[in-house]
Design a protein around this motif. Structure first.
Motif, short mmCIF file in Angstrom:
data_model
loop_
_atom_site.label_atom_id
_atom_site.label_comp_id
_atom_site.label_asym_id
_atom_site.label_seq_id
_atom_site.Cartn_x
_atom_site.Cartn_y
_atom_site.Cartn_z
N ILE A 243 0.84 -1.20 0.00
CA ILE A 243 0.00 0.00 0.00
C ILE A 243 0.87 1.25 0.00
O ILE A 243 0.54 2.25 -0.65
CB ILE A 243 -0.98 -0.03 1.19
CG1 ILE A 243 -2.10 -1.02 0.91
CG2 ILE A 243 -1.56 1.35 1.47
CD1 ILE A 243 -2.97 -0.69 -0.30
N LYS A 244 1.99 1.19 0.68
CA LYS A 244 2.89 2.35 0.68
C LYS A 244 3.39 2.64 -0.73
O LYS A 244 3.50 3.79 -1.14
CB LYS A 244 4.07 2.08 1.63
CG LYS A 244 5.06 3.23 1.59
CD LYS A 244 6.03 3.27 2.73
CE LYS A 244 6.77 4.60 2.80
NZ LYS A 244 7.21 5.15 1.50
N ILE A 245 3.67 1.58 -1.47
CA ILE A 245 4.11 1.77 -2.86
C ILE A 245 3.01 2.48 -3.66
O ILE A 245 3.26 3.39 -4.45
CB ILE A 245 4.49 0.41 -3.49
CG1 ILE A 245 5.78 -0.10 -2.86
CG2 ILE A 245 4.63 0.52 -5.01
CD1 ILE A 245 6.16 -1.52 -3.22
N CYS A 246 1.76 2.08 -3.44
CA CYS A 246 0.63 2.73 -4.12
C CYS A 246 0.53 4.20 -3.72
O CYS A 246 0.34 5.08 -4.57
CB CYS A 246 -0.69 2.07 -3.74
SG CYS A 246 -0.83 0.34 -4.19
N ALA A 247 0.63 4.45 -2.42
CA ALA A 247 0.48 5.82 -1.92
C ALA A 247 1.58 6.72 -2.47
O ALA A 247 1.34 7.87 -2.83
CB ALA A 247 0.50 5.83 -0.39
#
Lengths: 353, 122
Positions: free
Chosen positions: A115-119
């Motif tokens: 999710i951090k990669i997405c954010a």
């Protein structure tokens, strides 16, 4: 329309305290049973170890390999009306978020590193569980689940995840689901996978278990694979208080070796349960830091020849028709399209009520 | 986390009858401009629960939205701009979303809400 399914599962086998792994000491009726109530939304240990922990450890490397957009997913997304709100449950590295520039995407995944990669890419995302979406009912215009459900280890959880996808879209909304197929186009790929039965033996006899790991511990060749896999799961399961699959065993008084021979689509002796390796190059493993712990606890191994830490991801691969069967119990969605694409079974649903 | 997302989020803790809306505890709010699309806004307007939206925008420090709205409100360009701003340009970077029934705090860090439940909440 919130379903809080407390799955009451009763184990119909009792284990004496010095029961050998891989064998069943006694089979008894339900009056002697070990009973537990476990929600379908509770994460089984196998998923924690072989799905959640693995993706957390491999996230950046995994993300770097996930960029190609599948044409069928792309055309589904492109077909949605402008201004649609699209919910991607199990969005991974966010490959499809923002794909249709006229739509607004909200992604969720159980892996915080993914999710951090997405954010970091500017997407609207949150950390959540596909089996229990924190979304109001009927809000989205469409939903998608791309290569997610095959990481859920019980039929009830797989069905629950589909129910959630249907729940969160509006009436008339569409849901696209893709999952890995048993029927792989490249059959040689399957030879690189470890069927669950063998692996569970190692798991049970591995570090942290009552028995030390040694070759002589593996004396189970005389036990038919179906029982071995089933009992392996039961013993694991009795620790984890999740006995949903045992609950589905039909003949309870049958005391012979085939008590675990349940209907094809529900048990591990049907060649649908696998560990699929992921090779994380050493230099990447060092960066993530999680690998030291994984190696120490036996969840990952080293392959010096390939210079990689090898993780295993749990998969329940789907048979033809299995998705439809799961959906048949859902009365407010109908199948509008079904297809096989690049070794995946795919289905498009429409919410009817 | 944008307020569009917030308007969809609900506490799914076991035993909770109505987990919507989550109360916002805002520690850090950031504004990021994004192009306005009136058609999109009109579609989202139909989905949004207005009371929850206006309460949330106030928790984020934005007080420009009208209390009462109806379909004709959308005809005003001024309103559309404010709606756009609150819906898509305000980001909760740090803070929490609080379950209205249990008080359980779901943390928001670096703009990402973590809605995962503990074992005993499932």
């Amino acid at each position: 329309m919130k379903n809080m399914n407390a799955e009451v599962a009763s184990s119909l086998y009792t284990f004496s305290s010095n029961a050998e792994p891989g064998s069943i000491d006694s089979v008894s009726g339900s009056e002697n049973s070990y009973t537990s109530s476990v929600s379908v939304k509770s994460t089984p240990e196998i998923e924690k170890k072989y799905v959640h922990n693995v993706y957390d450890a491999i996230a950046p490397h995994f993300s770097s390999t996930r960029f190609a957009k599948w044409p069928k997913v792309a055309s589904f997304l492109s077909s949605l009306p402008a201004g649609s709100l699209i919910l991607d449950a199990g969005c991974g590295n966010g490959k499809y978020l923002g794909f249709n520039r006229d739509c607004f995407f909200i992604g969720c995944d159980i892996s915080p590193p993914l999710i951090k990669i997405c954010a970091d890419r500017g997407h609207e995302v949150l950390v959540a569980d596909a089996v229990n979406l924190p979304y109001r009912t009927d809000f989205g215009d469409a939903a998608m689940s791309i290569a997610v459900l095959h990481h859920l280890s019980t039929e009830n959880r797989r069905r629950k995840a589909i129910e959630e996808l249907v729940r969160v879209v509006k009436r008339g909304g569409f849901v696209l689901i893709t999952v890995w197929a048993v029927e792989q186009e490249d059959k040689s790929l399957i030879s690189k996978w470890t069927p669950l039965a063998e692996r569970y033996v190692e798991e049970w006899i591995g570090p942290g278990s009552p028995r030390a790991r040694s070759p002589s511990s593996i004396t189970l060749e005389s036990i038919p694979e179906c029982e071995l896999s089933g009992s392996g799961e039961q013993l694991e399961v009795s620790q984890e208080h999740s006995t949903e699959d045992i609950q589905e065993t039909p003949d309870l008084t049958n005391q012979n070796q085939n008590v675990l021979d349940v209907e094809d689509d529900k048990n591990m002796n049907n060649k649908q349960e696998y560990f699929v390796p992921w090779h994380l190059p050493y230099h990447r493993a060092e960066i993530s830091g999680a690998s030291a712990h994984a190696l120490a606890t036996g969840l990952a191994t080293k392959d010096d020849k390939k210079g990689a830490v090898v993780y295993n991801r749990y998969y329940h691969v789907f048979r033809e028709g299995e998705l439809e069967r799961l959906i048949s119990g859902i009365n407010n969605a109908k199948v509008v399209e079904r297809f096989y694409d690049k070794s995946n079974w795919c289905i498009i649903l429409e919410k009817t009520l | 986390m944008r307020l569009l997302t917030h308007n969809m989020l609900s506490s799914n803790i076991k035993g909770v009858t109505n987990g919507f809306p989550l109360r916002i505890e805002a520690e850090k709010v950031v504004e990021k401009t994004v192009e306005m699309n009136a058609d999109f806004l009109k579609k989202m307007f139909e989905k949004i629960q207005w009371k929850a939206f206006i309460d949330a925008s106030r928790a984020m420090g934005y007080t420009e939205l009208p209390e009462e709205v109806d379909p004709t409100t959308l005809e005003s360009d001024e309103f559309l701009s404010k709606f756009h701003h609150a819906l898509l340009e305000l980001h909760l970077e740090e803070g929490a979303l609080v379950c209205p029934e249990t008080g359980r705090r779901f943390p928001v860090n670096k703009g990402i809400p973590n809605m995962l439940l503990h074992e005993d909440e499932v």
